[in-house]
Write a protein that holds these residues in place. Structure first.
Motif, PDB file in Angstrom:
ATOM      1  N   LYS A  76     -90.468 -73.532   5.201  1.00 36.67           N
ATOM      2  CA  LYS A  76     -91.354 -74.560   4.667  1.00 36.67           C
ATOM      3  C   LYS A  76     -91.110 -75.907   5.353  1.00 36.67           C
ATOM      4  O   LYS A  76     -91.191 -76.017   6.567  1.00 36.67           O
ATOM      5  N   SER A  77     -90.780 -76.955   4.571  1.00 38.54           N
ATOM      6  CA  SER A  77     -90.591 -78.292   5.157  1.00 38.54           C
ATOM      7  C   SER A  77     -89.124 -78.633   5.384  1.00 38.54           C
ATOM      8  O   SER A  77     -88.799 -79.760   5.759  1.00 38.54           O
ATOM      9  N   TYR A  78     -88.239 -77.664   5.182  1.00 40.08           N
ATOM     10  CA  TYR A  78     -86.811 -77.949   5.210  1.00 40.08           C
ATOM     11  C   TYR A  78     -86.219 -77.830   6.615  1.00 40.08           C
ATOM     12  O   TYR A  78     -86.583 -76.950   7.400  1.00 40.08           O
ATOM     13  N   VAL A  79     -85.280 -78.730   6.891  1.00 44.41           N
ATOM     14  CA  VAL A  79     -84.460 -78.648   8.098  1.00 44.41           C
ATOM     15  C   VAL A  79     -83.018 -78.447   7.626  1.00 44.41           C
ATOM     16  O   VAL A  79     -82.426 -79.337   7.021  1.00 44.41           O
ATOM     17  N   TYR A  80     -82.472 -77.275   7.875  1.00 37.52           N
ATOM     18  CA  TYR A  80     -81.101 -76.973   7.460  1.00 37.52           C
ATOM     19  C   TYR A  80     -80.167 -77.190   8.641  1.00 37.52           C
ATOM     20  O   TYR A  80     -80.331 -76.566   9.694  1.00 37.52           O
ATOM     21  N   MET A  81     -79.192 -78.079   8.457  1.00 37.87           N
ATOM     22  CA  MET A  81     -78.263 -78.371   9.535  1.00 37.87           C
ATOM     23  C   MET A  81     -76.832 -78.367   9.043  1.00 37.87           C
ATOM     24  O   MET A  81     -76.565 -78.554   7.850  1.00 37.87           O
ATOM     25  N   ARG A  82     -75.927 -78.155   9.960  1.00 33.90           N
ATOM     26  CA  ARG A  82     -74.499 -78.254   9.675  1.00 33.90           C
ATOM     27  C   ARG A  82     -73.835 -78.962  10.860  1.00 33.90           C
ATOM     28  O   ARG A  82     -74.402 -79.013  11.957  1.00 33.90           O
ATOM     29  N   ALA A  83     -72.652 -79.489  10.626  1.00 37.74           N
ATOM     30  CA  ALA A  83     -71.919 -80.160  11.707  1.00 37.74           C
ATOM     31  C   ALA A  83     -70.429 -79.969  11.501  1.00 37.74           C
ATOM     32  O   ALA A  83     -69.947 -79.842  10.361  1.00 37.74           O
ATOM     33  N   ASN A  84     -69.728 -79.959  12.598  1.00 37.27           N
ATOM     34  CA  ASN A  84     -68.267 -79.878  12.567  1.00 37.27           C
ATOM     35  C   ASN A  84     -67.737 -81.039  13.406  1.00 37.27           C
ATOM     36  O   ASN A  84     -67.939 -81.076  14.619  1.00 37.27           O
ATOM     37  N   VAL A  85     -67.119 -82.019  12.734  1.00 39.87           N
ATOM     38  CA  VAL A  85     -66.650 -83.215  13.430  1.00 39.87           C
ATOM     39  C   VAL A  85     -65.217 -83.533  13.001  1.00 39.87           C
ATOM     40  O   VAL A  85     -64.731 -83.055  11.976  1.00 39.87           O
ATOM     41  N   GLN A  86     -64.569 -84.357  13.802  1.00 34.55           N
ATOM     42  CA  GLN A  86     -63.217 -84.820  13.478  1.00 34.55           C
ATOM     43  C   GLN A  86     -63.177 -86.339  13.663  1.00 34.55           C
ATOM     44  O   GLN A  86     -63.395 -86.844  14.757  1.00 34.55           O
ATOM     45  N   PHE A  87     -62.918 -87.044  12.553  1.00 40.23           N
ATOM     46  CA  PHE A  87     -62.836 -88.499  12.609  1.00 40.23           C
ATOM     47  C   PHE A  87     -61.487 -88.936  13.157  1.00 40.23           C
ATOM     48  O   PHE A  87     -60.462 -88.276  12.937  1.00 40.23           O
ATOM     49  N   SER A  88     -61.488 -90.059  13.854  1.00 43.41           N
ATOM     50  CA  SER A  88     -60.247 -90.607  14.397  1.00 43.41           C
ATOM     51  C   SER A  88     -59.550 -91.452  13.343  1.00 43.41           C
ATOM     52  O   SER A  88     -60.156 -92.362  12.772  1.00 43.41           O
ATOM     53  N   ASP A  89     -58.298 -91.139  13.084  1.00 38.52           N
ATOM     54  CA  ASP A  89     -57.493 -91.959  12.189  1.00 38.52           C
ATOM     55  C   ASP A  89     -56.811 -93.044  13.022  1.00 38.52           C
ATOM     56  O   ASP A  89     -56.831 -93.010  14.254  1.00 38.52           O
ATOM     57  N   ALA A  90     -56.224 -94.014  12.349  1.00 38.86           N
ATOM     58  CA  ALA A  90     -55.486 -95.071  13.046  1.00 38.86           C
ATOM     59  C   ALA A  90     -54.027 -94.659  13.225  1.00 38.86           C
ATOM     60  O   ALA A  90     -53.506 -93.815  12.488  1.00 38.86           O
ATOM     61  N   ILE A  91     -53.361 -95.243  14.212  1.00 39.94           N
ATOM     62  CA  ILE A  91     -51.926 -95.023  14.385  1.00 39.94           C
ATOM     63  C   ILE A  91     -51.196 -95.755  13.268  1.00 39.94           C
ATOM     64  O   ILE A  91     -51.293 -96.972  13.141  1.00 39.94           O
ATOM     65  N   GLU A  92     -50.473 -95.006  12.442  1.00 43.59           N
ATOM     66  CA  GLU A  92     -49.777 -95.604  11.307  1.00 43.59           C
ATOM     67  C   GLU A  92     -48.333 -95.124  11.154  1.00 43.59           C
ATOM     68  O   GLU A  92     -47.543 -95.759  10.456  1.00 43.59           O
ATOM     69  N   ASP A  93     -47.989 -94.018  11.779  1.00 46.84           N
ATOM     70  CA  ASP A  93     -46.662 -93.436  11.570  1.00 46.84           C
ATOM     71  C   ASP A  93     -45.994 -93.134  12.906  1.00 46.84           C
ATOM     72  O   ASP A  93     -46.664 -92.839  13.898  1.00 46.84           O
ATOM     73  N   LEU A  94     -44.685 -93.198  12.910  1.00 42.35           N
ATOM     74  CA  LEU A  94     -43.915 -92.934  14.127  1.00 42.35           C
ATOM     75  C   LEU A  94     -42.693 -92.085  13.812  1.00 42.35           C
ATOM     76  O   LEU A  94     -41.961 -92.357  12.861  1.00 42.35           O
ATOM     77  N   GLU A  95     -42.511 -91.042  14.588  1.00 41.03           N
ATOM     78  CA  GLU A  95     -41.268 -90.275  14.573  1.00 41.03           C
ATOM     79  C   GLU A  95     -40.709 -90.335  15.992  1.00 41.03           C
ATOM     80  O   GLU A  95     -41.354 -89.899  16.939  1.00 41.03           O
ATOM     81  N   PHE A  96     -39.516 -90.872  16.130  1.00 38.97           N
ATOM     82  CA  PHE A  96     -38.947 -91.127  17.440  1.00 38.97           C
ATOM     83  C   PHE A  96     -37.492 -90.639  17.437  1.00 38.97           C
ATOM     84  O   PHE A  96     -36.651 -91.207  16.773  1.00 38.97           O
ATOM     85  N   SER A  97     -37.269 -89.556  18.142  1.00 35.96           N
ATOM     86  CA  SER A  97     -35.926 -88.987  18.194  1.00 35.96           C
ATOM     87  C   SER A  97     -35.229 -89.433  19.475  1.00 35.96           C
ATOM     88  O   SER A  97     -35.786 -89.354  20.562  1.00 35.96           O
ATOM     89  N   VAL A  98     -34.012 -89.914  19.340  1.00 34.55           N
ATOM     90  CA  VAL A  98     -33.217 -90.348  20.496  1.00 34.55           C
ATOM     91  C   VAL A  98     -31.991 -89.435  20.595  1.00 34.55           C
ATOM     92  O   VAL A  98     -31.231 -89.277  19.624  1.00 34.55           O
ATOM     93  N   TYR A  99     -31.784 -88.845  21.765  1.00 34.57           N
ATOM     94  CA  TYR A  99     -30.666 -87.927  21.966  1.00 34.57           C
ATOM     95  C   TYR A  99     -29.695 -88.562  22.958  1.00 34.57           C
ATOM     96  O   TYR A  99     -30.088 -89.126  23.974  1.00 34.57           O
ATOM     97  N   MET A 100     -28.418 -88.487  22.651  1.00 35.32           N
ATOM     98  CA  MET A 100     -27.383 -89.039  23.540  1.00 35.32           C
ATOM     99  C   MET A 100     -26.590 -87.918  24.171  1.00 35.32           C
ATOM    100  O   MET A 100     -26.174 -86.967  23.513  1.00 35.32           O
ATOM    101  N   ASN A 101     -26.419 -88.010  25.481  1.00 41.08           N
ATOM    102  CA  ASN A 101     -25.658 -87.010  26.222  1.00 41.08           C
ATOM    103  C   ASN A 101     -24.175 -87.399  26.272  1.00 41.08           C
ATOM    104  O   ASN A 101     -23.838 -88.577  26.255  1.00 41.08           O
TER     105      ASN A 101
END
Length: 349
Positions: free
Chosen positions: A324-349
């Motif tokens: 009839k008059s319908y348009v059926y659509m779907r979408a698959n998207v991924q939004f960008s988040d902001a940089i907010e967290d840090l995990e930083f491992s330092v290893y000493m020899n």
């Protein structure tokens, strides 16, 4: 000749997504008896007639403008009135963010949920004080006291206009996390800020002489997707929804026959829009952000209408047979988040 207009419209909206998102419209509801006017529109702080408001409310209005929202509607309620007295007036104006500078926050929560349930292209968001609304479109600010840079300590709810104006003016290429408030000297922090954030509270904290937002979260706590607790993600989703619906209404509805060719042009236009949003950082450019005709929904629509043989149609036949008059659509998207967290491992020899 009209179909290319859809592509142009989507390209324009995608290319201006960041600048549009940093120019949001605020509605500030305050109790004031200085004048009789209900809703006053201001495009800048210079438009405000200072004698129209009490000294305290004037301060709140000026704070709302500090980060530069594109427009501020100030809705006046009298002392004996509640938000319900102006709901019909509020329904007539387009707003992105709303807040009610008042001790009782239950009505603003109910209003936002009710208005968003009505549907439409533009969802509204609210900043409330100490209300666990559990809603992706409601931000729950909970600092009990804030101290302005001039040394004046005020109740947290009187700072709602400032928070709302900031969020309305915040562009989509950053989040509210660690946003600095130079107009504040200090705040009264919650006892356990981390737990407060996990409980869906938007809190400010003292950081060695500056005041910052702990994390840009809304009040949602029971959603299964952690991304939906982020203000910046919901802003991106709302912008995309509004752009697609408005373009569909203005450039497509009633102007073209419902066939596969015309549907395909619309799908291609949306995918162009998605690519541009990826280039601007609203969507993740490394993800395949794609829209397509929703074949299964279209197939089921025919079957539910009595054409049961549609269940045996191949996908191409379904696509060539719009319902009839319908348009059926779907979408698959991924939004960008902001940089907010840090995990930083330092290893000493």
């Amino acid at each position: 000749m009209g179909l290319p207009n859809i592509v142009v419209e989507f390209l324009t909206k995608a290319n201006t997504a960041i600048t549009r998102s940093e120019r949001g419209i605020v509605c500030l509801v305050i109790s004031d008896t200085t004048k009789e006017s209900r809703i006053t529109e201001y495009k800048s702080i210079s438009d405000v007639v200072e004698t129209d408001w009490s000294e305290e409310n004037l301060k709140i209005i000026k704070e709302t403008f500090l980060d530069g929202p594109s427009k501020v509607y100030v809705a006046r309620v009298k002392t004996e009135e509640t938000l319900t007295n102006i709901e019909k007036d509020l329904d007539l104006i387009k707003i992105n963010w709303i807040t009610h500078v008042n001790n009782d926050q239950t009505e603003i929560v109910e209003y936002v949920k009710k208005r968003n349930l009505k549907g439409g292209s533009a969802a509204i968001k609210a900043v409330v004080f100490n209300q666990a609304a559990n809603d992706t479109h409601i931000v729950n600010f909970t600092n009990v006291k804030v101290t302005r840079s001039d040394g004046a300590e005020v109740d947290g709810y009187k700072y709602l206009g400032r928070i709302t104006g900031m969020l309305a003016a915040l562009p989509l290429d950053r989040s509210a996390t660690y946003y600095t408030f130079p107009d504040l000297a200090s705040v009264q922090e919650p006892e356990k800020p981390g737990e407060a954030v996990d409980a869906g509270e938007f809190v400010l904290f003292n950081d060695y002489g500056t005041v910052k937002a702990a994390r840009g979260v809304n009040s949602a706590t029971t959603t299964e997707k952690e991304d939906l607790k982020k203000i910046t993600i919901i802003e991106g989703m709302d912008l995309m929804k509004e752009d697609i619906i408005e373009t569909f209404k203005n450039q497509y509805v009633g102007k073209y026959k419902n066939n596969l060719d015309n549907q395909s042009v619309f799908v291609a236009a949306i995918n162009t829009y998605f690519r541009q949003l990826g280039m601007s950082g609203v969507l993740n450019p490394d993800f395949a952000n794609l829209a397509a005709i929703d074949i299964e929904k279209q197939r089921n629509a025919w079957a539910d209408a009595g054409t049961t043989e549609a269940l045996d149609w191949d996908d191409e036949t379904v696509k060539k047979t719009p319902f009839k008059s319908y348009v059926y659509m779907r979408a698959n998207v991924q939004f960008s988040d902001a940089i907010e967290d840090l995990e930083f491992s330092v290893y000493m020899n």
